[in-house]
Design a protein around this motif. Structure first.
Motif, PDB file in Angstrom:
ATOM      1  N   TYR B  44       0.886  -1.075  -0.049  1.00 60.39           N
ATOM      2  CA  TYR B  44       0.060   0.132  -0.120  1.00 60.39           C
ATOM      3  C   TYR B  44       0.877   1.290   0.017  1.00 60.39           C
ATOM      4  CZ  TYR B  44      -3.230   3.737   1.267  1.00 60.39           C
ATOM      5  OH  TYR B  44      -3.804   4.944   1.248  1.00 60.39           O
ATOM      6  N   THR B  52       1.144   9.208  -6.064  1.00 60.51           N
ATOM      7  CA  THR B  52       0.958  10.598  -5.654  1.00 60.51           C
ATOM      8  C   THR B  52       2.116  11.149  -5.487  1.00 60.51           C
ATOM      9  OG1 THR B  52       0.821  10.016  -3.167  1.00 60.51           O
ATOM     10  CG2 THR B  52      -1.130   9.913  -4.437  1.00 60.51           C
ATOM     11  N   SER B  54       3.559  11.334  -2.531  1.00 61.41           N
ATOM     12  CA  SER B  54       3.927  11.330  -0.999  1.00 61.41           C
ATOM     13  C   SER B  54       3.782   9.991  -0.262  1.00 61.41           C
ATOM     14  CB  SER B  54       2.570  12.145  -0.413  1.00 61.41           C
ATOM     15  OG  SER B  54       2.475  13.503  -0.992  1.00 61.41           O
ATOM     16  N   THR B  57       0.573   8.625   5.655  1.00 57.91           N
ATOM     17  CA  THR B  57       0.768   9.185   7.243  1.00 57.91           C
ATOM     18  C   THR B  57       0.250   8.063   7.915  1.00 57.91           C
ATOM     19  OG1 THR B  57      -1.105  10.250   7.269  1.00 57.91           O
ATOM     20  CG2 THR B  57       0.746  11.435   6.721  1.00 57.91           C
ATOM     21  N   ILE B  58       0.535   7.800   8.964  1.00 59.71           N
ATOM     22  CA  ILE B  58      -0.116   6.879   9.949  1.00 59.71           C
ATOM     23  C   ILE B  58      -1.655   6.753   9.790  1.00 59.71           C
ATOM     24  CG2 ILE B  58      -0.230   8.167  12.008  1.00 59.71           C
ATOM     25  CD1 ILE B  58       1.032   5.068  12.790  1.00 59.71           C
ATOM     26  N   ARG B  59      -2.329   7.782   9.864  1.00 58.45           N
ATOM     27  CA  ARG B  59      -3.811   7.661   9.702  1.00 58.45           C
ATOM     28  C   ARG B  59      -4.177   7.332   8.412  1.00 58.45           C
ATOM     29  NH1 ARG B  59      -5.530  10.585  14.511  1.00 58.45           N
ATOM     30  NH2 ARG B  59      -3.354  10.949  14.863  1.00 58.45           N
ATOM     31  N   THR B  60      -3.691   7.682   7.310  1.00 54.66           N
ATOM     32  CA  THR B  60      -3.843   7.320   6.080  1.00 54.66           C
ATOM     33  C   THR B  60      -3.753   5.803   6.070  1.00 54.66           C
ATOM     34  OG1 THR B  60      -3.306   9.162   4.955  1.00 54.66           O
ATOM     35  CG2 THR B  60      -3.913   7.480   3.570  1.00 54.66           C
ATOM     36  N   LYS B  63      -6.654   4.086   7.870  1.00 51.30           N
ATOM     37  CA  LYS B  63      -7.883   4.062   7.216  1.00 51.30           C
ATOM     38  C   LYS B  63      -8.007   3.380   5.965  1.00 51.30           C
ATOM     39  CE  LYS B  63      -9.364   8.857   8.256  1.00 51.30           C
ATOM     40  NZ  LYS B  63     -10.782   8.911   8.404  1.00 51.30           N
ATOM     41  N   ALA B  64      -6.853   3.100   5.248  1.00 53.00           N
ATOM     42  CA  ALA B  64      -6.760   2.633   3.952  1.00 53.00           C
ATOM     43  C   ALA B  64      -5.972   1.431   3.697  1.00 53.00           C
ATOM     44  CB  ALA B  64      -6.527   3.544   2.984  1.00 53.00           C
ATOM     45  N   ILE B  69      -4.505   1.045  13.370  1.00 55.52           N
ATOM     46  CA  ILE B  69      -3.258   1.745  13.828  1.00 55.52           C
ATOM     47  C   ILE B  69      -2.391   0.863  14.869  1.00 55.52           C
ATOM     48  CG2 ILE B  69      -2.415   3.803  14.888  1.00 55.52           C
ATOM     49  CD1 ILE B  69      -4.401   5.337  13.526  1.00 55.52           C
ATOM     50  N   TYR B  73       1.543  -0.397  14.897  1.00 46.77           N
ATOM     51  CA  TYR B  73       2.663  -0.418  15.986  1.00 46.77           C
ATOM     52  C   TYR B  73       3.232  -1.651  16.180  1.00 46.77           C
ATOM     53  CZ  TYR B  73       2.269   4.708  16.954  1.00 46.77           C
ATOM     54  OH  TYR B  73       2.431   6.027  16.748  1.00 46.77           O
ATOM     55  N   PRO B  80       5.798   3.724  12.958  1.00 47.48           N
ATOM     56  CA  PRO B  80       5.331   2.676  11.836  1.00 47.48           C
ATOM     57  C   PRO B  80       5.400   3.424  10.419  1.00 47.48           C
ATOM     58  CG  PRO B  80       3.587   2.726  13.590  1.00 47.48           C
ATOM     59  CD  PRO B  80       4.593   3.751  14.010  1.00 47.48           C
ATOM     60  N   LYS B  82       7.140   5.875   9.458  1.00 47.22           N
ATOM     61  CA  LYS B  82       8.729   6.065   8.833  1.00 47.22           C
ATOM     62  C   LYS B  82       9.055   4.818   8.784  1.00 47.22           C
ATOM     63  CE  LYS B  82      12.944   8.188  10.781  1.00 47.22           C
ATOM     64  NZ  LYS B  82      13.597   8.638  12.152  1.00 47.22           N
TER      65      LYS B  82
END
Lengths: 416, 97
Positions: B44, B52, B54, B57-60, B63-64, B69, B73, B80, B82
């Motif tokens: 992913y 894209t 970019s 981030t952890i939230r994306t 979610k996706a 989350i 970890y 995670p 990074k």
């Protein structure tokens, strides 16, 4: 007659409407801007409100007044875009068909995505300055603040004006020093990234800044939960940062209607576009500008301004059936307040990191990546430029949409 | 050709990455074995970065990517977003300065 519909009357939408109006004949192209309210907020000013350096009232003007004659302003919320039908479904069920659609609906705050953030203490002990209401409430709280633990937390990238949380910490240091309570206050900057300065050029030039201002740094901290009563911020991996006053920059996402428009956006409702042409990856007649897009550069007014020049050209080319120009290079240009009437200036694009040197401009060269009073004056002068040059869609004299290397001092690559 | 990395051990060119290299980077960073759940996240990450520009981030990711989350970890301890970027051979998530 071609119909251009622009969703959003903020920075990007307004300057696009004005640029397109100047370049097209009203008898041939009809331009309609849709927004749910008529309040255009000068967002760069929000940073100054908590410190009493700007008044909330000075930041807001009517959206429709920023549009040239010949641009229609339609006040309505948007339900969704039906890409296949080339029509916008407005909230009241009305259909607005288009030949070209420009999504300029910006980025929204989603504080409710962080557990507890909008619970007890929201607006009393936990705040954001990313809205007029939030910045105003924070001004009151900061005025009554008598020392303690002030925590600035950036929940997750991407955010609007990515340096604003850092600027807030610097201005807070200055503000509290002037009020004589700096020694009684601990300022902590909490970020999910691995340092305050994540780009090698900036890390080298600016690493001493936080220490000099006595700002504590907590890195790789992904805020999972806020307890406004206990005054604690807890990360997903179980670390806790206590606070007396929390200034949070909540999660950002695109406008909710983007999420309801099948095929238009990504997981965070930002519009998927080609980063050089700004054309939607879903449909050729759809474009996006500014904070609403998913392009890998900063969400900032300067970006919308530079994109505006390229996107105007591309919308005109599309209407003429000519190939698009891949002209947007990721150019961004930002003043960064560091307190004590000084500021930094950075100028960069998709490929070139912020570099030191001097930035040539209409008022003389400004120092890049270095604190100076001249840059602070530049930031304040920008308010006038915003309403009178940027929104009307005029070019900034001497500043090109494409980033220029003039005056920049290239650095040897990191590790070399 | 040996892969080139930056000062922090991130690949400078995502095209130099392959699955064997991912295993190696993972070992060096304290992940003994890449499980199918690791691969789900890594694929992913790469796909998002390559389309894209970019790193998610952890939230994306939460979610996706299909991996919540908390589990991220466990799979990629400490940071995670990074660490997963490093193993996936893409640049680390960055701000504008």
């Amino acid at each position: 007659m071609s119909r251009v519909v622009i969703l959003g009357g903020g920075t990007g939408g307004t300057l696009m409407a004005n640029r397109l109006r100047r370049r097209t004949d009203p008898a041939e192209v009809r331009i309609t801007v849709v927004d749910q309210d008529d309040r255009h907020v000068y967002q760069p000013g929000l940073l100054f409100v908590p410190f009493g350096l700007m008044e909330p009232g000075e930041l807001v003007r009517p959206r429709h007044r920023q549009l040239r004659p010949g641009v229609a302003f339609l006040r309505s919320a948007v339900d969704r875009v039906a890409l296949e039908d080339r029509a916008v479904h407005l909230a009241d069920g009305t259909l607005l068909p288009y030949d070209v659609l420009v999504v300029a609906s910006g980025a929204d705050l989603r504080p409710e995505e962080t557990e507890g953030l909008t619970g007890p203490g929201w607006g009393e002990r936990t705040f954001t300055f990313y809205s007029v209401e939030g910045a105003t409430a924070l001004a009151r709280a900061l005025g009554a603040f008598d020392g303690g633990r002030l925590v600035v937390d950036l929940v997750d990238m991407p955010i609007k004006c990515p340096v604003a949380p850092l600027e807030f910490a610097f201005l807070a240091d200055w503000h509290l020093t002037r009020r004589g309570i700096r020694r009684r206050t601990e300022i902590t900057y909490v970020t999910p990234l691995d340092s305050a300065f994540t780009k090698p050029t900036c890390a080298r030039a600016l690493s001493g800044l936080l220490t000099r201002k006595g700002v504590r740094l907590v890195t790789e901290f992904n805020a999972g939960e806020v307890d406004g009563r206990a005054g604690t911020l807890t990360s997903y991996d179980g670390r806790t940062v206590p606070f007396d006053l929390l200034v949070s920059v909540p999660l950002h996402a695109g406008a909710p209607f983007v999420g309801r428009s099948e095929g238009l956006g990504d997981e965070l409702d930002f519009v998927r576009v080609d980063p050089a042409t700004l054309q939607s990856r879903a449909r050729p007649e759809v474009f996006a500008i500014g904070d609403a897009t998913d392009v890998p550069t900063s969400k900032a007014g300067s970006v919308a301004h530079f994109q505006g020049e390229v996107l105007t050209e591309n919308v005109l080319r599309f209407l003429d059936g000519r190939p698009l120009e891949p002209g947007y290079d990721g150019h961004a240009n930002c003043f960064i307040e560091t307190g004590h009437r000084k500021a930094l200036l950075i100028d960069f694009n998709y490929d070139v990191e912020p570099l030191p040197g001097r930035f040539p401009g209409p008022v003389g060269p400004l120092p890049l990546l270095r604190e100076s009073r001249l840059n602070h004056a530049g930031k304040l002068a920008f308010t006038w430029m915003y309403w009178n040059v940027l929104l009307p869609g005029r070019d900034m004299p001497g500043i090109d949409a494409r980033m220029s290397m003039a005056g920049k001092r290239p650095l040897a690559p990191a590790g070399a | 050709m040996p892969a080139t990395v930056d000062a922090e051990g991130f690949l400078t060119d995502p095209a130099q990455w392959d699955e064997g290299l991912a295993e190696e980077i993972a070992h060096e960073n304290g992940i003994p074995e890449l499980t199918p759940r690791h691969w789900q996240v890594l694929r992913y990450m790469r796909e998002t970065y390559l389309t894209t520009g970019s790193a998610p981030t952890i939230r994306t990711l939460g979610k996706a990517s299909g991996v919540p989350i908390k589990e991220l970890y466990e799979l990629f301890p400490k940071g995670p977003a990074k660490l997963a970027a490093k193993v996936a051979g893409i640049p680390k998530p960055r701000g504008c300065i």
